[in-house]
Structure formats: structure tokens, C-alpha cells
Design an enzyme around this catalytic site. Structure first.
Site, PDB file in Angstrom:
ATOM      1  N   HIS A 303       0.786  -1.232   0.000  1.00 46.27           N
ATOM      2  CA  HIS A 303       0.000   0.000   0.000  1.00 46.27           C
ATOM      3  C   HIS A 303       0.814   1.277   0.000  1.00 46.27           C
ATOM      4  CE1 HIS A 303      -4.175  -1.411   0.561  1.00 46.27           C
ATOM      5  NE2 HIS A 303      -3.610  -2.445   1.138  1.00 46.27           N
ATOM      6  N   LYS A 486      -9.256  13.634   3.874  1.00 43.72           N
ATOM      7  CA  LYS A 486      -8.333  12.496   3.889  1.00 43.72           C
ATOM      8  C   LYS A 486      -7.447  12.649   5.111  1.00 43.72           C
ATOM      9  CE  LYS A 486      -6.973  13.805  -0.258  1.00 43.72           C
ATOM     10  NZ  LYS A 486      -7.006  12.510  -0.923  1.00 43.72           N
ATOM     11  N   ARG A 487      -6.662  11.633   5.482  1.00 44.83           N
ATOM     12  CA  ARG A 487      -5.774  11.804   6.617  1.00 44.83           C
ATOM     13  C   ARG A 487      -4.838  12.997   6.407  1.00 44.83           C
ATOM     14  NH1 ARG A 487      -5.390   8.017  10.950  1.00 44.83           N
ATOM     15  NH2 ARG A 487      -3.608   9.275  11.571  1.00 44.83           N
ATOM     16  N   LYS A 492       0.103  14.546   1.428  1.00 44.69           N
ATOM     17  CA  LYS A 492      -1.207  14.848   0.853  1.00 44.69           C
ATOM     18  C   LYS A 492      -1.389  16.351   0.593  1.00 44.69           C
ATOM     19  CE  LYS A 492      -3.495  10.698   2.732  1.00 44.69           C
ATOM     20  NZ  LYS A 492      -4.244  10.044   1.638  1.00 44.69           N
ATOM     21  N   THR A 594      -8.779   6.358  -2.447  1.00 49.40           N
ATOM     22  CA  THR A 594     -10.138   5.901  -2.716  1.00 49.40           C
ATOM     23  C   THR A 594     -11.126   7.045  -2.521  1.00 49.40           C
ATOM     24  OG1 THR A 594     -10.217   5.073  -0.449  1.00 49.40           O
ATOM     25  CG2 THR A 594      -9.837   3.447  -2.197  1.00 49.40           C
ATOM     26  N   LYS A 598     -14.706   8.047  -4.531  1.00 50.98           N
ATOM     27  CA  LYS A 598     -16.003   8.366  -3.926  1.00 50.98           C
ATOM     28  C   LYS A 598     -16.513   9.709  -4.450  1.00 50.98           C
ATOM     29  CE  LYS A 598     -14.309   6.264   0.324  1.00 50.98           C
ATOM     30  NZ  LYS A 598     -13.593   6.619   1.582  1.00 50.98           N
TER      31      LYS A 598
END
Ligand SMILES: *Cc1c(COP(=O)(O)O)cnc(C)c1O
Length: 762
Positions: A303, A486-487, A492, A594, A598
Site C-alpha cells: 500500500h 483524507k488523513r 497529501k 479511494t 467516492k
């Protein structure tokens, strides 16, 4: 219909001695859930039996982010509307269950993926069960204190947990050198959509401290010994459970791999490999036989490409806690190096034990028959970079399985308006076969798009109320909704989004940006409690929100909100209302994502880099319907050695202006000095990392340009609505149904067994 309510009434009386009007939300939830648990009991029993008798696949994962179960289970059983109506008739609102805690035994994407897979497998009649840990406390609850993240324990079972069954008869013992613990199984039914196949999530709990907390780290920074104990606990308890089943069926241990496929969700459960070998040897098989069986049984999903996130354990620790397991790893390592030597290959880069370190990814790749990444580009990076040496050795093992999401929860349940819009046009086949969404492309008239935009507007109004009630900030429904959920992690790049918002703010104030379409910028994210830089970014964004929301000269055109305690349930409210989906990690850092899927499914355009599954999203939905920016993986790799963020900072006044707000008194960090450290991490670097490791300053201006393109494009609602709707219509590939069926065919050698929908509860 009335029957449902009568039964609830009866249970409330029996179990809690109250009438529906006296009952608390928790009591009503308990009564309804137990009613359903009783109703499905026989079918569940049949399904479990069927799974035991056939070849089965088992998903081993340290995390499951299942969220709140009650709505999802009612929905999948086809009962949600009936129960809602029955409640309404008696003056109760089914929305009351919004108070019920999420089941958050996971951190983020990896745990949610596991939950989506179980839903898809159950729905498509695949004999897949999940094995996991039943943590006493799930992921911490987040709130703001003076703009900083505050963490509180998530005591999710405080009011009971009607959705799982304790199976005391299936307890096993797990042995460590210093203690022996009992693993108590709790089974949670995984109710598929309109099928009588019910899967099982088997979670193991230890009375001892081992399973007290979920480690709130997405990547590294672990409390080592306890975490290793958790991993072994999960592995040993789950394998012992499988062995017992196997014995009940009177099968020979030599056939273990013919009956069981085990998928390792990242390296967290990799100690299962030596554990299975140990258990098989205890049954009288040789090491060679056991090794062979393990290799045929396990598949490994990687991952992450981040080196620091590839798990390595101190050999000392292993030896001390799990001496038998260490010996087996030692034998595996010797076998590996022996094999390589005989082929004339130097084993140093492959070794499982290197100095005092045990490399779990090396163990996972060596003793499994399939290794997969989670998006096309990620799987390529594994082959060309992260696991390059292994790919040269065993090219046939490497596969790609692009992640997916379940359209039942992430559209059917969370966005009933859009679901009805779709079904009205193409029927409801998309619920079981998401590729049907393609047919929406024949429904792209301006009338269609106007209706689609009306659904979006209603979803925005609902989110606006929801956010106002929780955060006290009003997001007007006529604003563009730009979301990043998101985290919280440096890679990110929530910080880049924050800088962009500040630049737009200054642009409006200075008159550089004119006629700005009113836009709400929404963030949702938890940071690992020990990850100081990530927590600083939360504080920074909260300060920006305060500045902008309180500035009457701009707050009719901009609002910023960072919602508290982002989790599955919050996601289910935000996603249907989003116009713009922020997926802005530097190329080569996000394995798949993911959240991007969504949001796409719910008709948001992506503002994205060429990274992870974004690439496949752009491919499917068209570049022209999304907003891509930023450098490629190769470009960033070439740039990295001589990247000089300070030069950008000094030469680009707009960049300098927003970065300087960290240190020039524009924002206060309460005297903690964290804003200065964040500034340093961008401009000067620190002892462990080069400055601006994730290219925030390098990509800031191109990013703002694309962000403005997207926001200004909303001024032509029909044209923008068309892009958004094209994203929904192109999302078919990103169903976890597709992903799980691909795993079943290519890795698990598993076929669905067809069923009729016969469950009839009321
Ligand atoms: C989908 C999901 C994630 C993963 O989001 P990414 O944008 O892919 O990182 C994380 N948390 C929750 C609650 C989710 O539902």
C-alpha cells in the site's frame, strides 16, 4: 410495516423496560439492531457453513473502518425505507441514529478498503471473510482546542455493540515468551446487498492490554513492542481459527492451500507467514512442506511506496517476544539466500534479516504467490523501484489491482437524490454492476444536467445545515464546494491548499482577482497524535479560516471550514455535496486513493496531480472534464537532488507572501513555535529531511492556476455540470465489486456461488 414497529416496541419492553417514547436513541438502536441480528441468524449460519465447506478466501487486515452499521445494514437488506416510514408514523426520525458512534477500527483508506471489499464480496456471493482485531478504543475522537487538534479516546462500545456476536466457544490462546493471552472472537455479519449470502468479519479481542488501542499512525512512528504483539496476536488467533475449521472438516493439512487463500492487507499481518509454517510443522509437516503451503496460501498487497513506511522490526525484539517465530524466519531467510546463491545472485538486497532488522516486505514477497499494488502507476513503481530486485527475480508474481469503493454505501445510501436521478434514467442495475453508469452518457441534455445540478444543490443545503450544527460555520448553498478530505499528512499537501486559499484571499483583497465565484473550502482530516508538522497544518488552516470567515470584506465570496472528527459518517455527508475534489499529492506518493473515487462517483470534478488512481480517473472520465496540474513522477525524481525551494520562495512574491504568514505575525501559534518549525521545514529543512520534501512551493502557483480554472468554470453551470456528470457516468471501473472479483479470479482462484434473495425478516 407496522409489524416492524411492534417488534421494536416489544424488544424495548423486554430488554430495556421502556416504551419507544421513553427510550434513548441507544436503546432504540439496540432493539432494532438485535431484531435484525435475530432475523438473519439462520441465514448467517447457513452462509458460514457454506464458507467452511468450500474453498474460501480470508482477508487479514489490522484495520477495518466499517463506519456506522445500522443504516448500511438496513439499506442492504432493502429495509431502510420501510423502517424510516414506520418510525415516522410513530413520530420518530430515523436520523436519530446519527448519534450512534462510528465503528472506526481503522485509520483511513487502507481500513476503509477492507470494509468495502467485504461488502462487495458478500454482495457477489464470494466466500470471503475478514479477520481483524477488535480494539477496545478505535481511532481517537478529534476536536479543536484553540485551533489545535485535541484527541479523546474513542470508547465506541460504551453503549454496547449489537452488531457483533461473541463466540466464546471459539477462543484460542496466543503465546508470547512473556505471556499467554486468550483471543476472544467477535463475529460481525457482513450483510450483502439483496443476497442471502452473509459474510463474516471475525475480530479478535484480548482481555489484556494488547488490543486496547488502534495505533493512530498511517505510516510510521509506532509504540513498537505492543504493536508487534498486536500483529502476532491477529495472525496467530486467525490462523488457529482457520486450522480448527479445517480440522472440523477432517481434511488433511497437506491440502491447506487448496482450501484457503489468505490476503495480507499490507505487511501488518505478515508474521502470519512464519506462524502458519509453525502451526503446520506442529501438525507433523516438514519445514519444506509447510513453506510450500504458505507460499501457495498467501497473497500480499502493498500500500505504500514510502521507504519509511515499509515495516522493519528489530530482530532483538522478535527474538525476545517470539523466539520460535524468529527461528522460522531465520530458516526462511537461509532458504532464500541458499536459493539465490545457487542461482549466482547476491542475496544482500533481498535478505529478510539484515543486520538487526527484519524486513517484513521481503518476507511477504518471498513467501507469497502474488504481490499486488493498488493502482496502475503504483504497481509500476513497485516493479521499477520499490521492489525492483524482487520483480527481476519473480516477474510472474507481480500484479495490479486498482482499488475500488462500494457504490452501495458511497452512492446508494449516502446520496439518495443522485441514486434516484440515475435509476430514473438507466434503471437500478448499477447497484450490482457499476459499469452500467456508462449509459448515463446518453442522458446529457441540458434538462438532465439541470436536474443533476438541482440534486447537487439540495445536497449542499443538507451539508450546510450539518456543518453549521457541528462547526458553527455557515457554508451558503450557492457557493462552490471545494473539498479536501483524507488523513492529514505532508505528502497529501493540505498545506498547499491552505497557501492557495490565502493567495486567493490576498488576490481578492488586492483587486488582482476579480469577480471571484463564491467558494467554500472544506477540510476534514485527523493527524497522528505524534506527528507535529501535520498537527501544525491543522492549526494553520484553522487560523486561516478564522481570518477569512471574520473578514466582512471577503466572507461573502470565501468561507473556510475544517470540520472536526472526520470519519466515515462525516464523509457520507460531505461527498454528495462536493463540486471540486482535491487530490493533490506530488506524483509518485499516493499509492491509489479511494476518496478520489467516492467524490468522482458523486459528481465532483477532480483537481488533481498525475498520481495514484487519479491517472485512471482522468483516463476514464477525460482530461477535459477534470483539472490536472503538476509534474510527473519522472520529472520530480530528476528534480529532487537539486531542488531549491528557497529560490522559489525568494523569487516568487506571491509564494513568499503566503509562506511568510507563518512567521511575520499574521497568525499566532500561541507561543509554541510550531509555525516557525513549519516554515523551516519548507525553506531551510531540518536534520532528518530536505526542505520542502513534497514540492509544495514548486507546485503552488500551477496549482492555484488550475484551482481558479475550476472555480471560474462553475460560472457556466451547464458546462461545469456536464463535466461533473461525466465523472459520475465514468466511475463504473472504480467499484470494489470489480476489484474483489479481480482478486478472486487472479489471486484467490475463487468463484461466486450463486444465491437467491430469500431473506425475509418482517
Ligand atoms: C475513503 C476514506 C479515506 C481515504 O481517503 P483518501 O483520500 O483516499 O486518502 C479516509 N478516511 C475515510 C473516513 C474514508 O471514508
Amino acid at each position: 410495516m407496522d409489524k416492524i414497529f411492534e417488534k421494536i416496541e416489544l424488544r424495548l419492553k423486554q430488554d430495556h423496560q421502556v416504551t419507544p417514547n421513553e427510550a434513548t436513541v441507544y436503546q432504540i438502536h439496540d432493539a432494532l439492531s438485535k431484531l435484525i441480528m435475530d432475523g438473519i441468524a439462520d441465514t448467517w449460519y447457513e452462509s458460514r457453513h457454506m464458507h467452511e465447506r468450500s474453498r474460501g478466501a480470508y482477508y487479514f487486515s489490522a484495520e477495518y473502518l466499517t463506519g456506522r452499521m445500522v443504516y448500511n445494514n438496513l439499506y442492504n437488506l432493502g429495509l431502510l425505507d420501510q423502517v424510516k416510514a414506520a418510525f415516522a408514523e410513530h413520530g420518530l426520525d430515523i436520523n436519530m441514529f446519527e448519534e450512534i458512534e462510528d465503528c472506526a477500527l481503522g485509520n483511513g483508506g487502507l481500513g476503509r478498503l477492507a470494509a468495502c471489499f467485504l461488502d462487495s464480496a458478500a454482495t457477489h456471493d464470494l466466500p470471503l471473510d475478514g479477520y481483524g482485531i477488535r480494539y477496545k478504543y478505535g481511532l481517537f475522537k478529534q476536536s479543536w482546542r484553540d485551533g489545535y487538534q485535541h484527541e479523546a479516546a474513542d470508547d465506541w462500545q460504551r453503549f454496547g455493540d449489537p452488531w457483533s456476536r461473541r463466540r466464546s466457544t471459539h477462543e484460542v490462546l496466543v503465546k508470547f515468551a512473556d505471556q499467554t493471552v486468550r483471543a476472544v472472537p467477535y463475529d460481525m455479519p457482513i450483510i450483502g446487498y439483496h443476497t442471502d449470502n452473509i459474510g463474516t468479519l471475525k475480530e479478535k479481542n484480548a482481555v489484556e492490554d494488547i488490543t486496547r488501542v488502534l495505533y493512530p499512525n498511517d505510516t510510521t512512528r509506532a509504540g513498537k513492542k505492543l504493536r508487534l504483539k498486536q500483529q502476532y496476536f491477529l495472525s496467530s488467533a486467525s490462523l488457529q481459527d482457520l486450522m480448527l475449521r479445517f480440522k472440523r472438516e477432517n481434511l488433511s493439512m497437506e491440502k491447506f492451500a487448496a482450501h484457503n487463500a489468505i490476503q495480507l492487507n499490507d505487511t501488518h499481518p505478515t508474521v502470519s507467514i512464519p506462524e502458519l509454517i509453525r502451526l503446520l510443522m506442529n501438525e507433523g509437516l516438514t519445514f519444506e512442506q509447510s513453506f510450500d503451503i504458505a507460499q501457495k496460501t498467501f497473497g500480499y498487497t502493498n500500500h505504500t511506496v514510502m521507504q519509511e513506511a515499509l515495516e522493519k522490526w528489530d530482530a532483538d525484539l522478535f527474538q525476545e517476544l517470539l523466539p520460535e517465530i524468529f527461528d522460522i524466519i531465520y530458516r526462511i531467510n537461509a532458504k532464500l539466500c541458499g536459493e539465490l546463491m545457487s542461482r549466482g545472485i547476491d542475496c544482500s538486497s533481498y535478505a529478510i534479516i539484515q543486520g538487526n532488522r527484519i524486513h517484513m516486505a521481503n518476507l511477504a514477497v518471498y513467501v507469497s504467490h502474488a504481490v499486488n499494488g493498488v493502482a496502475k502507476i503504483h504497481s509500476e513503481i513497485l516493479k521499477n523501484d520499490v521492489l525492483k530486485n524482487w520483480y527481476e527475480l519473480y516477474p510472474e508474481r507481480f500484479q495490479n489491482k486498482t482499488n475500488g469503493i462500494t457504490q452501495r454505501r458511497w452512492l446508494g445510501l449516502c446520496n439518495p437524490g443522485l441514486a434516484a436521478y440515475i435509476t430514473k434514467r438507466i434503471g437500478d442495475g448499477w447497484l450490482l454492476d457499476l459499469s452500467e453508469l456508462e449509459k448515463l452518457k446518453e442522458h446529457m441534455t441540458s434538462t438532465d444536467i439541470r436536474e443533476f445540478l438541482e440534486v447537487k444543490r439540495q445536497n449542499k443545503r443538507a451539508l450546510s445545515d450539518y456543518v453549521y450544527a457541528r462547526e458553527g460555520v455557515r457554508l451558503p448553498e450557492n457557493f462552490v464546494f471545494d473539498v479536501q478530505i483524507k488523513r492529514m499528512h505532508e505528502y497529501k499537501r493540505q498545506l498547499m491548499n491552505a497557501f492557495a486559499i490565502l493567495d486567493i484571499y490576498y488576490g481578492i483583497k488586492d483587486g488582482r482577482i476579480k469577480d471571484f465565484p463564491p467558494t467554500a473550502f472544506l477540510f476534514g482530516a485527523k493527524s497522528a497524535p505524534g506527528y507535529i508538522i501535520a498537527k501544525t497544518v491543522i492549526k494553520f488552516i484553522n487560523e486561516i479560516a478564522k481570518l477569512i470567515n471574520n473578514d466582512d470584506s471577503v466572507n461573502d465570496r470565501m468561507r473556510v471550514v475544517f470540520v472536526q472528527n472526520y470519519n466515515c459518517s462525516y464523509a457520507e455527508h460531505i461527498i454528495p455535496a462536493a463540486d471540486i475534489s482535491e487530490q493533490i499529492s506530488p506524483a509518485g506518493t499516493e499509492a491509489s486513493g479511494t476518496g478520489n473515487m467516492k467524490l468522482m462517483l458523486n459528481g465532483a470534478v477532480s483537481l488533481c496531480t498525475y498520481d495514484g488512481a487519479n491517472i485512471e480517473i482522468l483516463d476514464a472520465a477525460g482530461e477535459e472534464n477534470n483539472y490536472r496540474f503538476g509534474a510527473s513522477v519522472d520529472t520530480l525524481n530528476e528534480l529532487r537532488p537539486h531542488y531549491d525551494p528557497k529560490a522559489i520562495y525568494e523569487h516568487e512574491p506571491r509564494v513568499k507572501r503566503v509562506v511568510d504568514t507563518l512567521v511575520n505575525g499574521t497568525f499566532q501559534d500561541g507561543g509554541t513555535g510550531v509555525f516557525r518549525s513549519l516554515y523551516n521545514s519548507l525553506v531551510t529543512g531540518n536534520s532528518w529531511q530536505k526542505p520542502d520534501y513534497y514540492f509544495v512551493l514548486y507546485e503552488l502557483l500551477p496549482y492555484i492556476d488550475r484551482k481558479l480554472d475550476a472555480i471560474y468554470d462553475t460560472q457556466d453551470p451547464l458546462s461545469f455540470g456536464r463535466k461533473a456528470l461525466m465523472n459520475t457516468a465514468s466511475a463504473g471501473y472504480f467499484s470494489s465489486d470489480r476489484t474483489v472479483l479481480d482478486y478472486a479470479r487472479d489471486i484467490w482462484d475463487l468463484k461466486p456461488f450463486p444465491h437467491q434473495y430469500t431473506l425475509n425478516l418482517f
